[in-house]
Design a protein around this motif. Structure first.
Motif, PDB file in Angstrom:
ATOM      1  N   UNK A   1       0.811  -1.218   0.000  1.00 11.13           N
ATOM      2  CA  UNK A   1       0.000   0.000   0.000  1.00 11.13           C
ATOM      3  C   UNK A   1       0.846   1.270   0.000  1.00 11.13           C
ATOM      4  N   UNK A   2       0.327   2.283  -0.679  1.00 16.78           N
ATOM      5  CA  UNK A   2       0.894   3.623  -0.597  1.00 16.78           C
ATOM      6  C   UNK A   2       0.301   4.382   0.584  1.00 16.78           C
ATOM      7  N   UNK A   3      -1.021   4.216   0.801  1.00 16.60           N
ATOM      8  CA  UNK A   3      -1.713   4.902   1.888  1.00 16.60           C
ATOM      9  C   UNK A   3      -2.634   3.935   2.602  1.00 16.60           C
ATOM     10  N   UNK A   4      -3.005   4.298   3.828  1.00 14.08           N
ATOM     11  CA  UNK A   4      -3.909   3.465   4.618  1.00 14.08           C
ATOM     12  C   UNK A   4      -4.854   4.348   5.428  1.00 14.08           C
ATOM     13  N   UNK A   5      -5.967   3.743   5.851  1.00  7.26           N
ATOM     14  CA  UNK A   5      -6.840   4.319   6.874  1.00  7.26           C
ATOM     15  C   UNK A   5      -7.002   3.256   7.949  1.00  7.26           C
ATOM     16  N   UNK A   6      -6.835   3.655   9.190  1.00  2.70           N
ATOM     17  CA  UNK A   6      -6.964   2.745  10.316  1.00  2.70           C
ATOM     18  C   UNK A   6      -8.198   3.152  11.104  1.00  2.70           C
ATOM     19  N   UNK A   7      -9.113   2.189  11.336  1.00  6.65           N
ATOM     20  CA  UNK A   7     -10.335   2.521  12.056  1.00  6.65           C
ATOM     21  C   UNK A   7     -10.447   1.705  13.344  1.00  6.65           C
ATOM     22  N   UNK A   8     -11.175   2.270  14.282  1.00  7.16           N
ATOM     23  CA  UNK A   8     -11.442   1.612  15.555  1.00  7.16           C
ATOM     24  C   UNK A   8     -12.808   2.071  16.032  1.00  7.16           C
ATOM     25  N   UNK A   9     -13.685   1.103  16.314  1.00  6.62           N
ATOM     26  CA  UNK A   9     -15.041   1.402  16.768  1.00  6.62           C
ATOM     27  C   UNK A   9     -15.765   2.343  15.809  1.00  6.62           C
ATOM     28  N   UNK A  10     -15.580   2.078  14.520  1.00  2.29           N
ATOM     29  CA  UNK A  10     -16.326   2.802  13.509  1.00  2.29           C
ATOM     30  C   UNK A  10     -15.831   4.182  13.178  1.00  2.29           C
ATOM     31  N   UNK A  11     -14.656   4.563  13.690  1.00  4.08           N
ATOM     32  CA  UNK A  11     -14.109   5.896  13.411  1.00  4.08           C
ATOM     33  C   UNK A  11     -12.673   5.769  12.915  1.00  4.08           C
ATOM     34  N   UNK A  12     -12.275   6.677  12.034  1.00  2.00           N
ATOM     35  CA  UNK A  12     -10.889   6.697  11.570  1.00  2.00           C
ATOM     36  C   UNK A  12     -10.011   7.287  12.670  1.00  2.00           C
ATOM     37  N   UNK A  13      -8.978   6.537  13.052  1.00  2.00           N
ATOM     38  CA  UNK A  13      -8.051   7.026  14.073  1.00  2.00           C
ATOM     39  C   UNK A  13      -6.716   7.446  13.463  1.00  2.00           C
ATOM     40  N   UNK A  14      -6.473   7.067  12.221  1.00  3.59           N
ATOM     41  CA  UNK A  14      -5.264   7.519  11.517  1.00  3.59           C
ATOM     42  C   UNK A  14      -5.457   7.287  10.031  1.00  3.59           C
ATOM     43  N   UNK A  15      -4.958   8.213   9.231  1.00  7.51           N
ATOM     44  CA  UNK A  15      -4.989   8.062   7.777  1.00  7.51           C
ATOM     45  C   UNK A  15      -3.818   8.805   7.190  1.00  7.51           C
ATOM     46  N   UNK A  16      -3.267   8.250   6.117  1.00  6.73           N
ATOM     47  CA  UNK A  16      -2.204   8.945   5.410  1.00  6.73           C
ATOM     48  C   UNK A  16      -1.303   7.974   4.688  1.00  6.73           C
TER      49      UNK A  16
END
Length: 266
Positions: free
Chosen positions: A213-228
């Protein structure tokens, strides 16, 4: 209480966007599956979608295809709300088996191609192409249920690719694959991205995500906690501080913080 200093991500800012998820919300009874989930994906990129079991990854993917109805929020494709016509240009590989177990592989792929309005000839040509490309030549008349788990994964990928989609969404596509299957799938995803296809996939295999991957989104409990960008997240552009204050279980001390300095998440 988590406090995230707000910083611009130079690797993402100003980039073209093809898929946008804006404020997606959905509950199942008392369970909050999506809680204002928002992120965007550039075109021509392999994008990782990460999070623990129950974080909302599968619900998000189903929402993109209209399989799950949203209580709030919007899915946009190329700047416009997603329509049924647009979804005909999407490809989906679910984590669960989404194919007919007693149907022959070639017939099944042709049938799925026809559902995407392909002609009989083009559907057969595409089915034979992906069967050969995914190492299943000679198994055209085999029933899906007669294949190994890894080969069933290959057929599922072929089904998602049949109609040459502009957006490819895959839920745990590497699960159950042997090293050869992982290499084949990695090569195909990278090839599709180079051709301009937007590729989104979820995985628990972080080494693969980092490699592909070039970029990712990390979610926890239905919300994005990190992206980039993966490189930016590795450098730690957005530190997160977990803070507990005795006598303040609600974290009221943090709410007056200037939103230009930090965002606060309970």
């Amino acid at each position: 209480m988590t406090v995230t200093p707000v910083t611009a991500d130079p690797d993402v800012a100003g980039r073209e966007v093809s898929l946008e998820l804006i404020g997606l919300s959905r509950r199942f009874g008392s369970v909050v599956a999506l809680d204002g989930l928002t992120f965007s994906v550039p075109p021509g990129e392999v994008f990782g979608f990460l999070g623990p079991n129950g974080a909302g990854k599968t619900t998000t993917m189903r929402a993109i295809f209209g399989v799950v109805a949203l209580e709030a929020g919007q899915v946009r494709w190329q700047g416009q709300p997603v329509t049924e016509e647009a979804r005909h240009r999407f490809g989906y590989m679910p984590e669960e088996r989404g194919l007919y177990p007693s149907m022959k592989i070639l017939e099944q792929l042709e049938y799925l191609g026809r559902l995407h309005e392909m002609t009989a000839a083009s559907a057969r040509e595409a089915a034979r192409h992906w069967i050969g490309r995914l190492g299943l030549a000679g198994r055209e008349s085999a029933k899906l249920e007669a294949l190994s788990h890894g080969n069933q994964q290959r057929v599922q990928l072929a089904a998602a690719l049949m109609h040459d989609p502009e957006l490819l969404v895959l839920d745990e596509p590497f699960a159950g694959l042997d090293p050869g299957g992982v290499d084949d799938m990695t090569e195909i995803l990278a090839e599709r991205a180079r051709a301009g296809v937007t590729v989104v996939f979820s995985s628990h295999q972080l080494d693969l995500v980092e490699h592909i991957c070039e970029s990712v989104a990390i979610i926890h409990r239905g919300r994005v906690v990190a992206q980039g960008a993966v490189s930016a997240l590795e450098r730690g552009h957005r530190p997160r501080l977990a803070v507990r204050v005795a006598g303040d279980p609600e974290g009221d001390w943090a709410w007056p913080l200037d939103p230009g300095i930090a965002s606060v998440e309970r």
